[in-house]
Design an enzyme around this catalytic site. Structure first.
Site, PDB file in Angstrom:
ATOM      1  N   ASN A 244       0.883  -1.163   0.000  1.00  0.00           N
ATOM      2  CA  ASN A 244       0.000   0.000   0.000  1.00  0.00           C
ATOM      3  C   ASN A 244       0.922   1.215   0.000  1.00  0.00           C
ATOM      4  OD1 ASN A 244      -1.635   2.174   0.547  1.00  0.00           O
ATOM      5  ND2 ASN A 244      -2.753   1.196   2.205  1.00  0.00           N
TER       6      ASN A 244
ATOM      7  N   ARG B 191       0.478   4.208   0.368  1.00  0.00           N
ATOM      8  CA  ARG B 191       0.153   5.253   1.344  1.00  0.00           C
ATOM      9  C   ARG B 191       0.606   4.881   2.754  1.00  0.00           C
ATOM     10  NH1 ARG B 191      -5.712   7.377   0.931  1.00  0.00           N
ATOM     11  NH2 ARG B 191      -4.722   8.986   2.181  1.00  0.00           N
ATOM     12  N   CYS B 192       1.077   3.651   2.943  1.00  0.00           N
ATOM     13  CA  CYS B 192       1.481   3.162   4.266  1.00  0.00           C
ATOM     14  C   CYS B 192       2.999   3.306   4.425  1.00  0.00           C
ATOM     15  CB  CYS B 192       1.068   1.696   4.403  1.00  0.00           C
ATOM     16  SG  CYS B 192       1.746   0.869   5.844  1.00  0.00           S
ATOM     17  N   SER B 193       3.427   3.977   5.481  1.00  0.00           N
ATOM     18  CA  SER B 193       4.857   4.208   5.683  1.00  0.00           C
ATOM     19  C   SER B 193       5.622   2.900   5.880  1.00  0.00           C
ATOM     20  CB  SER B 193       5.100   5.155   6.857  1.00  0.00           C
ATOM     21  OG  SER B 193       4.646   4.574   8.067  1.00  0.00           O
TER      22      SER B 193
ATOM     23  N   ARG C 277       6.057   1.289   2.491  1.00  0.00           N
ATOM     24  CA  ARG C 277       7.100   1.982   1.713  1.00  0.00           C
ATOM     25  C   ARG C 277       8.486   1.640   2.246  1.00  0.00           C
ATOM     26  NH1 ARG C 277       3.581   6.338   2.465  1.00  0.00           N
ATOM     27  NH2 ARG C 277       5.065   7.315   3.870  1.00  0.00           N
TER      28      ARG C 277
END
Length: 115
Positions: free
Chosen positions: A8, A10-12, A15
């Site tokens: 995802n 948008r998920c730190s 990433r």
């Protein structure tokens, strides 16, 4: 070595896990599971590799958990898996698959054990 990451962007943590893999020269197959959710069979396979039951892989704090009725303790394994396929936001992330094993990148270094 074939490596997949259920990601995802948008998920730190997701990433960071992807960056950790890339820093080790691994370019995984990136599956943005919110756009392309795993099938029931794929999710069963992932759970087996993780050694987890469906509820252990669910993000129970997401609103969809209650609105989809997945907080019902009487639901069986297949109902919970179907609920995650229908509401992929509920699947804990990131999940990395490599060498016939799976790991959740929380923290990202967890995935190093399966490489």
């Amino acid at each position: 070595m074939s490596v997949k990451i259920y990601h995802n962007p948008r998920c730190s943590k997701s990433r960071q896990t992807l960056e950790l893999l890339q820093a080790r020269g691994i370019e995984p197959e990136v599956i943005e599971y919110l756009k392309t959710p795993p099938s029931v069979a794929e999710l069963n396979n992932i759970l087996e590799k993780l050694g987890m039951e469906p509820r252990e892989l669910m993000r129970k704090k997401e609103a969809e958990y209650k609105t989809a009725g997945l907080d019902d303790e009487s639901l069986d394994r297949q109902a919970l898996i179907s609920g995650m396929v229908d509401n992929p936001i509920l699947i804990e992330r990131p999940i990395v698959i490599a060498n016939g094993k799976a790991a959740i990148g929380r923290p990202p270094e967890n995935v190093l054990d399966i490489l």
